[in-house]
Design an enzyme around this catalytic site. Structure first.
Site, PDB file in Angstrom:
ATOM      1  N   CYS A   1       0.247   3.632   2.915  1.00  0.00           N
ATOM      2  CA  CYS A   1       0.752   2.999   4.140  1.00  0.00           C
ATOM      3  C   CYS A   1       2.248   3.262   4.301  1.00  0.00           C
ATOM      4  O   CYS A   1       2.729   3.487   5.414  1.00  0.00           O
ATOM      5  CB  CYS A   1       0.499   1.494   4.116  1.00  0.00           C
ATOM      6  SG  CYS A   1      -1.239   1.028   4.096  1.00  0.00           S
TER       7      CYS A   1
ATOM      8  N   CYS B   1       0.836  -1.198   0.000  1.00  0.00           N
ATOM      9  CA  CYS B   1       0.000   0.000   0.000  1.00  0.00           C
ATOM     10  C   CYS B   1       0.879   1.260   0.000  1.00  0.00           C
ATOM     11  O   CYS B   1       1.658   1.475   0.928  1.00  0.00           O
ATOM     12  CB  CYS B   1      -0.885  -0.045   1.247  1.00  0.00           C
ATOM     13  SG  CYS B   1      -1.667   1.486   1.716  1.00  0.00           S
TER      14      CYS B   1
END
Length: 103
Positions: A31, A28
């Site tokens: 992230c 991600c």
């Protein structure tokens, strides 16, 4: 302190004090950006427990905490969920949210 949750230890990690739980995935992009902000936050507020939960490695947490997208952040005080946030927050935004519940 940044701690990586393992299978079945998250409840133990969040039961005392203030914890910021980051549910993330290694693939991600947001992230990865958040991880940098959390490193800064850890250096500025070392008394906060920052707990990272890899939802790919431990999908049981996604089911248990109903995580449908990452990054998802939980702000937890003494085991009680104060707020759930979906998406990226900067270091300053994180500090503002933490201050709402900590002070």
């Amino acid at each position: 302190m940044i701690i990586y949750a393992e299978e079945n230890n998250l409840n133990e990690l969040i039961k005392e004090g203030f914890s910021l739980v980051d549910f993330y995935s290694e693939t991600c992009g947001p992230c990865k950006m958040l991880a940098e902000f959390l490193i800064r936050l850890d250096s500025e507020l070392p008394f906060i427990n920052i707990i990272k939960v890899n939802t790919t490695k431990y999908p049981n947490y996604s089911d248990e905490y109903q995580i449908h997208a990452v990054p998802t952040l939980f702000f937890i005080k003494d085991g009680n969920l104060c707020e759930r946030h979906l998406g990226l927050l900067t270091t300053e935004q994180l500090k503002t949210k933490i201050a709402q519940y900590l002070y």
